[in-house]
Design an enzyme around this catalytic site. Structure first.
Site, mmCIF file in Angstrom:
data_model
loop_
_atom_site.group_PDB
_atom_site.id
_atom_site.type_symbol
_atom_site.label_atom_id
_atom_site.label_comp_id
_atom_site.label_asym_id
_atom_site.label_seq_id
_atom_site.Cartn_x
_atom_site.Cartn_y
_atom_site.Cartn_z
ATOM 1 N N LYS A 176 125.106 -10.519 -58.017
ATOM 2 C CA LYS A 176 124.235 -10.098 -56.903
ATOM 3 C C LYS A 176 124.844 -10.428 -55.541
ATOM 4 C CE LYS A 176 120.320 -12.377 -56.543
ATOM 5 N NZ LYS A 176 120.135 -13.161 -55.305
ATOM 6 N N ASP A 179 119.070 -12.984 -50.629
ATOM 7 C CA ASP A 179 118.199 -13.506 -51.681
ATOM 8 C C ASP A 179 116.749 -13.038 -51.656
ATOM 9 O OD1 ASP A 179 118.108 -15.176 -53.999
ATOM 10 O OD2 ASP A 179 117.012 -16.668 -52.851
ATOM 11 N N ARG A 189 125.827 -26.543 -54.371
ATOM 12 C CA ARG A 189 125.295 -25.538 -53.446
ATOM 13 C C ARG A 189 125.789 -25.760 -52.029
ATOM 14 N NH1 ARG A 189 121.786 -21.140 -55.053
ATOM 15 N NH2 ARG A 189 121.010 -21.656 -57.123
#
Length: 523
Positions: free
Chosen positions: A237, A252, A318
C-alpha cells in the site's frame, strides 16, 4: 497562551503547551526518554508494548453508541459509562502534580470537516508524535482554537486494576463518544492515539456527515484524478502509492465526501522501518531526519547509526514524520474526482491475477472481506498458505457494521463511475511472486486509461474481469492458470480460496443484501 487543565480534572500540573519539535526532543533527552540518531531523528522506546493491543480497546456503551456500534465482542468491546468516569478520574489524578505536555492540532484536511484535537500527554515523545501525525495549526488558528472537539488523555505509566476498573489488563484504550474523550493508559505505544482518533472519525463521519472513512492511501495525477489504495500489511500500500509521477495525498486514513472530495485525516506519516533501505524506499528513508520520531529501533554497535535490520525489540519498528517531509505531496492533502480504486491482496494461493476489474457488488464484497494471506515459509509454523480477512481493510478501527461502510462504498462507486481493480501483489501461480515492475505496469495501465477499452475475460471462480493484454506485461502472466503445473492444481487452489471467502462471509450474511452477496465467488 494560558491553559487551565482543571476543567479536565488535572490539578497543579506543570503545563508545557505547544512546544516545538526541537523543544520536545530536548525534553526527551533531558528525561532520558530519547536518543538522537546519526540522521538527526530521535529514537524512543515504547516499553512493554511495541504495537497496538486490540483486546484492550473499548467503546463506552451509551445512548449514542448502543444501537449504532457493531458490538461483535472482539473488535468493538463495550465499556460501562460509570466505570469510564471512575477510571478517568483515576487517570487525571495520576497526571495531577506532574509535568505534562499539551498540544492542540487538527484532524481532517478538508476545512468542512476539520476536527479540533487536544492531546494531554505524560511524555514529550507522545507529544512529538501528535505534532508529527496531526495537522499543525497556524499561529492565528491557535489564537482562535477554543475548546477541542475531542480530547486525548495519554498516561502510559498509569496501570489499571482490572478487577476494580473493568478493563481486561492493566493497559487500555477507551473511546467515549458522549464525552468526546479518548483515554490511554498502561502503554507507551503511540499508535494507540492515532488509531483512537481514526476510530472516532470512523463513527462520526458516516453517521453525522455522510462521509465514507477509509483505511487507505491516496495520490493524485496531473489531471487531478485521485487513486485510492486499500491493502493490509505487506501488500504494498505505501510503496505503490508513492509514485514520483503523482502527488501523495496521504498514506493511511482518508474520507470521501458526498461531493467526491477525498481528504487526508492526518498531517503526517507513520511508517514501518524494519529492513528499510535508501534503495528500496528512498522517500521514507529520506524523511528520517531531524524532527522525525523513531520507535524501538536498535543501533549499530558502538554508534548512533540505526540498524534497520535489527528486530531484537520488535519487527514493528516505526517512524513518524510530518507529511511535508515527503517531496511530492498534494497541498492541502485533498484530492478531487476519484477515478480508480485498487484493492491490494497478497494472494499466497496464486489464483488471483495481477489485475482484474470489479463491478460494484464485487467491490463491496471484497471490501468487506479485506483479504490477504501469508505464504508458507515466511513465518515460523506456517507450512501452507494462511488467509487473513480484515473487514474494510481495517477491522480494528471500524465501530459500525462492515456492511454500512460497504454500502456507502458501493453507492459511491456506482454514482461516481469509479473503476475498481483487484491487484495481486502475491504469488503468480506456483512459480514466483509478482514483480514490482509488473505490478506497477498494471496499475499504470489502469491509471492512464489504457484499460478503459481493453478486452476482458471472466474469471471462472470469482467472476471478475481479467484484461487479456496489458502493455509491458507478458500475456501468460495475466492468466494465473498458466502459471500452475497443471489445470487441476489451479482449480484445486481456486476452490479452496473461494471456499475460505464464503466461510469468512457467513458472519455478514444476516446483514447483507442480495446484491452484496452476488459479489462473492460464483462457484
Amino acid at each position: 497562551m494560558s491553559l487551565d487543565l482543571t476543567v479536565y480534572g488535572i490539578e497543579n500540573a506543570k503545563i508545557n503547551y505547544q512546544l516545538s519539535a526541537d523543544e520536545l526532543e530536548k525534553e526527551m533527552v533531558r528525561n532520558g526518554q530519547g536518543e538522537v540518531t546519526s540522521s538527526g531523528a530521535i529514537n524512543m522506546l515504547t516499553g512493554e508494548f511495541t504495537g497496538r493491543s486490540p483486546k484492550d480497546r473499548f467503546i463506552v456503551k451509551d445512548e449514542i453508541t448502543e444501537n449504532s456500534v457493531w458490538w461483535d465482542g472482539k473488535i468493538n468491546i463495550p465499556f460501562d459509562a460509570e466505570k469510564f468516569d471512575r477510571l478517568y478520574e483515576k487517570v487525571v489524578k495520576h497526571l495531577s502534580n506532574r509535568e505534562v505536555y499539551v498540544r492542540d492540532a487538527y484532524a481532517c484536511a478538508d476545512d468542512r470537516y476539520k476536527t479540533k484535537i487536544r492531546a494531554i500527554t505524560e511524555t514529550p515523545g507522545a507529544n512529538l508524535f501528535i505534532y508529527n501525525m496531526f495537522i499543525r495549526p497556524t499561529e492565528e488558528e491557535l489564537q482562535n482554537f477554543g475548546e477541542a472537539d475531542w480530547t486525548i488523555v495519554n498516561a502510559p505509566s498509569f496501570m489499571a486494576n482490572p478487577e476494580e476498573d473493568g478493563t481486561i489488563s492493566h493497559n487500555f484504550s477507551i473511546l467515549n463518544f458522549k464525552r468526546k474523550i479518548i483515554i490511554n493508559g498502561g502503554t507507551g505505544y503511540t499508535g494507540e492515539m492515532k488509531k483512537g482518533v481514526f476510530s472516532a472519525l470512523n463513527f462520526i463521519l458516516p453517521v453525522e456527515k455522510n462521509v465514507l472513512p477509509m483505511h487507505c492511501s491516496a495520490n493524485s495525477g496531473n489531471d487531478g484524478d485521485t487513486a485510492l489504495f486499500f491493502g493490509l500489511s505487506g501488500t504494498g500500500k505505501t510503496t505503490l502509492s508513492a509514485d514520483k509521477n503523482r502527488r501523495l495525498i496521504g498514506d493511511d486514513e482518508h474520507g470521501w465526501t458526498p461531493d467526491d472530495t477525498v481528504f487526508n485525516f492526518e498531517g503526517g506519516c507513520y511508517a514501518k522501518v524494519i529492513n528499510l533501505s535508501a534503495e528500496g524506499e528512498p522517500e521514507i528513508f529520506g524523511a528520517i531526519k531531524k524532527g522525525a520520531l523513531l520507535e524501538n529501533v536498535k543501533f549499530v554497535e558502538g554508534s548512533n547509526v540505526v540498524d534497520y535490520t535489527n528486530d531484537e525489540i520488535t519487527e514493528n519498528t516505526r517512524v513518524s514524520y510530518p507529511i511535508d517531509y515527503i517531496e511530492n505531496i498534494a497541498v492541502p492533502s485533498v484530492g478531487k474526482n476519484p477515478k480508480n480504486i485498487f484493492f491490494l491482496s497478497f494472494d499466497a494461493f496464486g489464483v488471483f491475477p495481477p489485475i482484474a476489474k470489479l463491478n460494484a457488488q464485487q467491490a463491496a464484497y471484497l471490501f468487506i472481506s479485506g483479504y490477504t494471506s501469508k505464504v508458507a515459509g515466511t513465518e515460523a509454523g506456517i507450512t501452507e498458505p494462511q488467509t487473513t480477512f480484515s473487514n474494510c481493510f481495517g477491522a480494528p478501527f471500524m465501530p459500525l457494521h462492515p456492511t454500512k461502510y460497504a454500502k456507502m462504498l458501493s453507492e459511491k462507486v456506482e454514482s461516481s463511475n469509479v473503476n475498481v481493480w483487484l491487484i495481486n501483489t502475491g504469488w503468480n501461480g506456483q512459480k514466483k511472486r509478482m514483480s514490482l515492475k509488473d505490478t506497477r505496469a498494471v496499475i499504470n495501465a489502469a491509471l492512464s486509461g489504457k484499460l478503459d477499452n481493453a478486452t476482458f475475460r471472466q474469471d471462472p471462480f470469482f467472476g471478475f474481469q481479467i484484461p487479456e493484454k496489458v502493455e509491458g506485461v507478458d500475456a501468460e502472466k495475466l492468466d494465473p492458470a498458466t502459471s500452475f503445473d497443471s489445470s487441476e492444481a489451479y482449480e484445486k487452489n481456486a476452490v479452496i480460496l473461494a471456499g475460505k471467502f464464503k466461510e469468512n462471509f457467513k458472519k455478514f450474511e444476516e446483514f447483507a443484501s442480495e446484491e452484496l452477496l452476488a459479489g462473492g465467488p460464483i462457484i
